[in-house]
Design a protein around this motif. Structure first.
Motif, PDB file in Angstrom:
ATOM      1  N   GLU A   1       0.860  -1.185   0.000  1.00 62.14           N
ATOM      2  CA  GLU A   1       0.000   0.000   0.000  1.00 62.14           C
ATOM      3  C   GLU A   1       0.895   1.233   0.000  1.00 62.14           C
ATOM      4  O   GLU A   1       1.803   1.355   0.836  1.00 62.14           O
ATOM      5  CB  GLU A   1      -0.900  -0.011   1.241  1.00 62.14           C
ATOM      6  CG  GLU A   1      -1.625   1.262   1.528  1.00 62.14           C
ATOM      7  CD  GLU A   1      -2.597   1.670   0.433  1.00 62.14           C
ATOM      8  OE1 GLU A   1      -2.415   2.765  -0.139  1.00 62.14           O
ATOM      9  OE2 GLU A   1      -3.527   0.890   0.151  1.00 62.14           O
ATOM     10  N   ASP A   2       0.677   2.136  -0.967  1.00 67.90           N
ATOM     11  CA  ASP A   2       1.577   3.275  -1.091  1.00 67.90           C
ATOM     12  C   ASP A   2       1.221   4.449  -0.181  1.00 67.90           C
ATOM     13  O   ASP A   2       2.007   5.390  -0.041  1.00 67.90           O
ATOM     14  CB  ASP A   2       1.668   3.738  -2.553  1.00 67.90           C
ATOM     15  CG  ASP A   2       0.326   4.138  -3.131  1.00 67.90           C
ATOM     16  OD1 ASP A   2      -0.688   4.066  -2.392  1.00 67.90           O
ATOM     17  OD2 ASP A   2       0.266   4.520  -4.311  1.00 67.90           O
ATOM     18  N   GLU A   3       0.057   4.424   0.447  1.00 70.26           N
ATOM     19  CA  GLU A   3      -0.295   5.457   1.421  1.00 70.26           C
ATOM     20  C   GLU A   3       0.127   4.947   2.801  1.00 70.26           C
ATOM     21  O   GLU A   3      -0.439   3.980   3.318  1.00 70.26           O
ATOM     22  CB  GLU A   3      -1.792   5.733   1.393  1.00 70.26           C
ATOM     23  CG  GLU A   3      -2.296   6.335   0.092  1.00 70.26           C
ATOM     24  CD  GLU A   3      -1.782   7.755  -0.119  1.00 70.26           C
ATOM     25  OE1 GLU A   3      -1.365   8.388   0.882  1.00 70.26           O
ATOM     26  OE2 GLU A   3      -1.775   8.218  -1.268  1.00 70.26           O
ATOM     27  N   HIS A   4       1.104   5.618   3.401  1.00 71.02           N
ATOM     28  CA  HIS A   4       1.707   5.112   4.628  1.00 71.02           C
ATOM     29  C   HIS A   4       0.690   4.980   5.757  1.00 71.02           C
ATOM     30  O   HIS A   4       0.662   3.943   6.459  1.00 71.02           O
ATOM     31  CB  HIS A   4       2.838   6.041   5.068  1.00 71.02           C
ATOM     32  CG  HIS A   4       3.520   5.585   6.327  1.00 71.02           C
ATOM     33  ND1 HIS A   4       4.340   4.477   6.371  1.00 71.02           N
ATOM     34  CD2 HIS A   4       3.480   6.099   7.611  1.00 71.02           C
ATOM     35  CE1 HIS A   4       4.791   4.310   7.599  1.00 71.02           C
ATOM     36  NE2 HIS A   4       4.281   5.279   8.375  1.00 71.02           N
ATOM     37  N   ILE A   5      -0.155   5.979   5.934  1.00 68.32           N
ATOM     38  CA  ILE A   5      -1.132   5.944   7.024  1.00 68.32           C
ATOM     39  C   ILE A   5      -2.128   4.814   6.811  1.00 68.32           C
ATOM     40  O   ILE A   5      -2.464   4.070   7.735  1.00 68.32           O
ATOM     41  CB  ILE A   5      -1.879   7.295   7.136  1.00 68.32           C
ATOM     42  CG1 ILE A   5      -0.891   8.397   7.540  1.00 68.32           C
ATOM     43  CG2 ILE A   5      -3.023   7.202   8.146  1.00 68.32           C
ATOM     44  CD1 ILE A   5      -1.510   9.777   7.611  1.00 68.32           C
ATOM     45  N   VAL A   6      -2.564   4.653   5.562  1.00 67.43           N
ATOM     46  CA  VAL A   6      -3.500   3.572   5.240  1.00 67.43           C
ATOM     47  C   VAL A   6      -2.837   2.219   5.470  1.00 67.43           C
ATOM     48  O   VAL A   6      -3.449   1.292   6.016  1.00 67.43           O
ATOM     49  CB  VAL A   6      -3.984   3.694   3.785  1.00 67.43           C
ATOM     50  CG1 VAL A   6      -4.858   2.501   3.403  1.00 67.43           C
ATOM     51  CG2 VAL A   6      -4.745   4.995   3.577  1.00 67.43           C
ATOM     52  N   ALA A   7      -1.573   2.100   5.072  1.00 65.76           N
ATOM     53  CA  ALA A   7      -0.846   0.840   5.241  1.00 65.76           C
ATOM     54  C   ALA A   7      -0.722   0.472   6.712  1.00 65.76           C
ATOM     55  O   ALA A   7      -0.916  -0.694   7.102  1.00 65.76           O
ATOM     56  CB  ALA A   7       0.542   0.945   4.604  1.00 65.76           C
ATOM     57  N   LYS A   8      -0.402   1.452   7.568  1.00 64.62           N
ATOM     58  CA  LYS A   8      -0.279   1.190   9.002  1.00 64.62           C
ATOM     59  C   LYS A   8      -1.622   0.782   9.599  1.00 64.62           C
ATOM     60  O   LYS A   8      -1.682  -0.097  10.471  1.00 64.62           O
ATOM     61  CB  LYS A   8       0.256   2.435   9.721  1.00 64.62           C
ATOM     62  CG  LYS A   8       1.659   2.855   9.298  1.00 64.62           C
ATOM     63  CD  LYS A   8       2.695   1.811   9.674  1.00 64.62           C
ATOM     64  CE  LYS A   8       2.966   1.804  11.156  1.00 64.62           C
ATOM     65  NZ  LYS A   8       4.060   0.877  11.526  1.00 64.62           N
TER      66      LYS A   8
ATOM     67  N   ILE B   1       5.723  -4.134   5.021  1.00 71.42           N
ATOM     68  CA  ILE B   1       4.855  -3.207   4.297  1.00 71.42           C
ATOM     69  C   ILE B   1       5.661  -2.652   3.134  1.00 71.42           C
ATOM     70  O   ILE B   1       6.782  -2.171   3.307  1.00 71.42           O
ATOM     71  CB  ILE B   1       4.372  -2.057   5.189  1.00 71.42           C
ATOM     72  CG1 ILE B   1       3.477  -2.598   6.316  1.00 71.42           C
ATOM     73  CG2 ILE B   1       3.623  -1.011   4.368  1.00 71.42           C
ATOM     74  CD1 ILE B   1       3.047  -1.538   7.311  1.00 71.42           C
ATOM     75  N   ALA B   2       5.118  -2.754   1.924  1.00 73.10           N
ATOM     76  CA  ALA B   2       5.797  -2.250   0.725  1.00 73.10           C
ATOM     77  C   ALA B   2       4.951  -1.147   0.097  1.00 73.10           C
ATOM     78  O   ALA B   2       3.715  -1.201   0.124  1.00 73.10           O
ATOM     79  CB  ALA B   2       6.016  -3.375  -0.272  1.00 73.10           C
ATOM     80  N   ALA B   3       5.633  -0.141  -0.466  1.00 71.40           N
ATOM     81  CA  ALA B   3       4.920   0.995  -1.043  1.00 71.40           C
ATOM     82  C   ALA B   3       4.947   1.010  -2.562  1.00 71.40           C
ATOM     83  O   ALA B   3       4.147   1.700  -3.198  1.00 71.40           O
ATOM     84  CB  ALA B   3       5.507   2.304  -0.506  1.00 71.40           C
ATOM     85  N   THR B   4       5.858   0.264  -3.171  1.00 73.34           N
ATOM     86  CA  THR B   4       5.986   0.241  -4.628  1.00 73.34           C
ATOM     87  C   THR B   4       6.001  -1.205  -5.119  1.00 73.34           C
ATOM     88  O   THR B   4       6.170  -2.145  -4.344  1.00 73.34           O
ATOM     89  CB  THR B   4       7.273   0.936  -5.085  1.00 73.34           C
ATOM     90  OG1 THR B   4       8.400   0.182  -4.611  1.00 73.34           O
ATOM     91  CG2 THR B   4       7.345   2.367  -4.558  1.00 73.34           C
TER      92      THR B   4
ATOM     93  N   LEU C   1      -0.601   1.812  -7.369  1.00 76.02           N
ATOM     94  CA  LEU C   1       0.623   2.137  -6.656  1.00 76.02           C
ATOM     95  C   LEU C   1       1.344   3.287  -7.355  1.00 76.02           C
ATOM     96  O   LEU C   1       1.189   3.495  -8.568  1.00 76.02           O
ATOM     97  CB  LEU C   1       1.556   0.921  -6.603  1.00 76.02           C
ATOM     98  CG  LEU C   1       1.046  -0.323  -5.878  1.00 76.02           C
ATOM     99  CD1 LEU C   1       2.038  -1.462  -6.036  1.00 76.02           C
ATOM    100  CD2 LEU C   1       0.803  -0.020  -4.403  1.00 76.02           C
ATOM    101  N   LYS C   2       2.132   4.010  -6.579  1.00 78.30           N
ATOM    102  CA  LYS C   2       2.917   5.091  -7.169  1.00 78.30           C
ATOM    103  C   LYS C   2       4.033   4.497  -8.030  1.00 78.30           C
ATOM    104  O   LYS C   2       4.579   3.450  -7.728  1.00 78.30           O
ATOM    105  CB  LYS C   2       3.516   5.962  -6.068  1.00 78.30           C
ATOM    106  CG  LYS C   2       2.471   6.728  -5.269  1.00 78.30           C
ATOM    107  CD  LYS C   2       3.111   7.512  -4.141  1.00 78.30           C
ATOM    108  CE  LYS C   2       2.043   8.253  -3.331  1.00 78.30           C
ATOM    109  NZ  LYS C   2       2.619   8.989  -2.177  1.00 78.30           N
ATOM    110  N   GLY C   3       4.349   5.198  -9.102  1.00 79.26           N
ATOM    111  CA  GLY C   3       5.400   4.715  -9.987  1.00 79.26           C
ATOM    112  C   GLY C   3       4.832   4.195 -11.302  1.00 79.26           C
ATOM    113  O   GLY C   3       3.621   4.238 -11.555  1.00 79.26           O
ATOM    114  N   ASP C   4       5.710   3.697 -12.144  1.00 81.47           N
ATOM    115  CA  ASP C   4       5.308   3.236 -13.473  1.00 81.47           C
ATOM    116  C   ASP C   4       4.652   1.860 -13.452  1.00 81.47           C
ATOM    117  O   ASP C   4       3.972   1.472 -14.403  1.00 81.47           O
ATOM    118  CB  ASP C   4       6.539   3.183 -14.400  1.00 81.47           C
ATOM    119  CG  ASP C   4       7.157   4.562 -14.606  1.00 81.47           C
ATOM    120  OD1 ASP C   4       6.406   5.548 -14.501  1.00 81.47           O
ATOM    121  OD2 ASP C   4       8.377   4.631 -14.838  1.00 81.47           O
ATOM    122  N   VAL C   5       4.866   1.088 -12.402  1.00 87.30           N
ATOM    123  CA  VAL C   5       4.340  -0.280 -12.332  1.00 87.30           C
ATOM    124  C   VAL C   5       3.251  -0.343 -11.270  1.00 87.30           C
ATOM    125  O   VAL C   5       3.473   0.033 -10.111  1.00 87.30           O
ATOM    126  CB  VAL C   5       5.460  -1.278 -11.985  1.00 87.30           C
ATOM    127  CG1 VAL C   5       4.897  -2.695 -11.919  1.00 87.30           C
ATOM    128  CG2 VAL C   5       6.591  -1.187 -13.006  1.00 87.30           C
TER     129      VAL C   5
END
Length: 300
Positions: free
Chosen positions: A10-17, A33-36, A58-62
């Motif tokens: 999950e790329d949103e840190h607060i949501v991931a936590k 926890i991975a963001a990308t 997710l943030k980024g190209d992939v």
């Protein structure tokens, strides 16, 4: 309470936590926890979790779908998607990755837990099925007899190496072809072998004598789902039988033409062979002598 390990992507840190906290309350173990997408693939390889909870966007190209597809190919891990987007194009892309579940944001903890448990159960059942199929395939490939299986339409679904060798068809060539096309046989009459011999006609036209049997394949409900044919090359067996018959014929000829009287008996001293010289000597025909005790002709 489940002890399954889960990777949260999950790329949103607060949501991931928050997701990690909910999972922990439900008894799961969050390994990372991975963001990308790249982090997700790396963490999946490092921890080999029981399940990956993957955000699609997710943030980024992939995106998460591409990451999930890569994780599935590399580590065969079950994926459950987390997404706030339920449009058809996104769902169609996600389906290709054989996801084990979808959770739409926002979600309830109970919904999250049920989806995860169902995904874990499905993954375990599929793993057991794959293991069973591997065991069965290995066994069938190791059997000395040739085996070909087909579905109810007659299309070939399995062929072991012995069947490949005898028919001249490779497994890849035979798949989907009609059984009658690959397993071509002819019947050759032969009075010495109870009517005849089944001949397998290979892809190149090579003819091989075979013994074959067939049986229906039935499912758990007893319904027929296909057919399996088992056959073997009996060339050596036929040669041995021919050699025995030839030897017996030669022996019979020698005994019949011998100048001396020749009599053979079984373990109970009953006559089984009585040649022409014996007929002349004892003034008794073969038919009359066969089966009688030897003492009738040669008393102690």
């Amino acid at each position: 309470m489940s002890q399954a390990s889960i990777l949260v992507v999950e790329d949103e840190h607060i949501v991931a936590k928050d997701i990690a906290s909910r999972l922990t309350r439900r008894g799961y173990r969050v390994v990372a926890i991975a963001a990308t997408a790249s982090e997700a693939i790396e963490e999946a390889g490092r921890h080999h979790p029981d399940l990956v909870l993957m955000d699609i966007m997710l943030k980024g190209d992939v995106d998460g779908i591409t990451a999930a597809d890569r994780i599935r190919d590399l580590y065969n891990l079950p994926i459950v998607y987390l997404t706030a987007y339920a449009d058809d194009s996104t769902l169609q892309r996600a389906k290709v990755t054989d996801a084990f579940g979808y959770i739409l944001k926002p979600f309830e903890e109970r919904e999250l837990s049920i989806t995860i448990e169902m995904a874990l159960y499905k993954h375990r059942m599929e793993a057991r099925l794959r293991e069973s199929e591997r065991w069965l395939a290995t066994t069938l490939r190791s059997i000395g007899d040739a085996i070909v299986a087909a579905d109810t339409r007659g299309a070939i679904t399995f062929m072991n190496p012995v069947a490949e060798q005898l028919t001249g068809w490779t497994h890849e060539e035979a798949m989907g072809r009609q059984l009658a096309e690959v397993f071509q046989t002819a019947f050759e009459p032969d009075e010495s072998r109870r009517g005849g011999t089944t001949i397998l006609i290979g892809k190149t036209g090579k003819r091989v004598p075979v013994e074959e049997s067939a049986a229906p394949i039935k499912d758990d409900r007893g319904e027929t789902s296909g057919i399996v044919v088992v056959f073997r090359d009996v060339t050596d067996q036929r040669r041995a039988e021919d050699a025995v018959r030839l030897s017996e014929a030669r022996t019979a000829g020698i005994i019949a033409s011998a100048m001396d009287a020749i009599i053979t008996v079984d373990s109970a001293h009953r006559i089984v062979v009585f040649n022409a010289a014996a007929e002349q000597m004892f003034r008794c025909t073969v038919a009359e002598a066969t089966g009688k005790d030897l003492e009738v002709f040669i008393p102690d």
